[in-house]
Design an enzyme around this catalytic site. Structure first.
Site, PDB file in Angstrom:
ATOM      1  N   HIS A   8      76.887  46.406 -69.286  1.00  0.00           N
ATOM      2  CA  HIS A   8      78.020  46.991 -68.578  1.00  0.00           C
ATOM      3  C   HIS A   8      78.735  45.971 -67.698  1.00  0.00           C
ATOM      4  O   HIS A   8      78.185  44.919 -67.361  1.00  0.00           O
ATOM      5  CB  HIS A   8      77.557  48.171 -67.720  1.00  0.00           C
ATOM      6  CG  HIS A   8      76.567  47.778 -66.672  1.00  0.00           C
ATOM      7  ND1 HIS A   8      76.933  47.170 -65.486  1.00  0.00           N
ATOM      8  CD2 HIS A   8      75.221  47.891 -66.635  1.00  0.00           C
ATOM      9  CE1 HIS A   8      75.849  46.936 -64.762  1.00  0.00           C
ATOM     10  NE2 HIS A   8      74.789  47.363 -65.435  1.00  0.00           N
ATOM     11  N   HIS A 150      71.973  48.018 -70.187  1.00  0.00           N
ATOM     12  CA  HIS A 150      71.759  47.442 -68.866  1.00  0.00           C
ATOM     13  C   HIS A 150      70.935  46.154 -68.955  1.00  0.00           C
ATOM     14  O   HIS A 150      70.295  45.877 -69.964  1.00  0.00           O
ATOM     15  CB  HIS A 150      71.022  48.448 -67.979  1.00  0.00           C
ATOM     16  CG  HIS A 150      71.715  49.764 -67.894  1.00  0.00           C
ATOM     17  ND1 HIS A 150      72.678  50.030 -66.958  1.00  0.00           N
ATOM     18  CD2 HIS A 150      71.602  50.893 -68.644  1.00  0.00           C
ATOM     19  CE1 HIS A 150      73.130  51.271 -67.121  1.00  0.00           C
ATOM     20  NE2 HIS A 150      72.491  51.815 -68.137  1.00  0.00           N
TER      21      HIS A 150
END
Length: 187
Positions: A8, A150
């Site tokens: 992200h 992540h």
């Protein structure tokens, strides 16, 4: 099949040095710009499926890419960031002060750390991420899948796929909106 694995964009908690874990933090202004640049960079790459962690920072990043390809974004809880337990929302220096031995161990031998107060270990993350990736390989044979996740998830699955144990976790780097290309071929 090919998996394009991305991290992200930047969040305000990334800037502050706060442990996010499974807290649902949004992208910063810079993170949104990074997401747009990522989407532009992948615009001419054929993508068939988009899958994201359900956490807002990954979902927003994935959606920016998916929108340019006119694709929906599916979410998968197995892509959630590591559960940092009581470290979530706390600044790194505060964690170092309150949990000096565990914090030092996390940065030297992360494979030995079980996050406090119901948190996960890297092995927990590796197992759930590997199960997700095995499912994608079976379900999306011959396709290109964008996966937005992540830092810890990406590092754990990359270590796993390279045949490295979690002691190599810190040797894998995952900057915001980095791109990893993983190919599955005959097992």
């Amino acid at each position: 099949m090919r998996i394009i694995l991305v991290r992200h964009g930047e969040t305000t908690w990334n800037i502050e040095g706060r442990y996010q874990g499974q807290e649902n933090t949004p992208l910063s202004e810079r993170g949104l710009r990074q997401g747009h640049l990522l989407a532009e960079g992948l615009h001419h790459i054929s993508i068939d499926v988009c899958i994201s962690s359900p956490l807002q920072r990954s979902y927003q990043t994935c959606k920016l890419c998916a929108d340019l390809h006119k694709l929906p974004v599916a979410t998968d809880d197995r892509l959630l960031e590591i559960n940092h337990g009581s470290w979530e929302g706390v600044l790194a220096p505060e964690i170092a002060k309150q949990f000096p031995q565990e914090f030092a161990l996390w940065h030297t031998q992360p494979h030995l750390v079980q996050m406090p107060d119901g948190g996960e270990s890297l092995e927990d993350v590796r197992k759930r991420a590997r199960a997700a990736f095995d499912d994608y390989a079976e379900k999306y044979a011959g396709k290109t899948v964008l996966v937005a996740a992540h830092d810890a998830v990406n590092k754990a699955i990359i270590c796993d796929l390279l045949g490295l144990d979690m002691s190599h976790f810190w040797q894998i780097k995952q900057d915001n909106t980095c791109i990893n290309v993983l190919e599955y071929n005959e097992g």
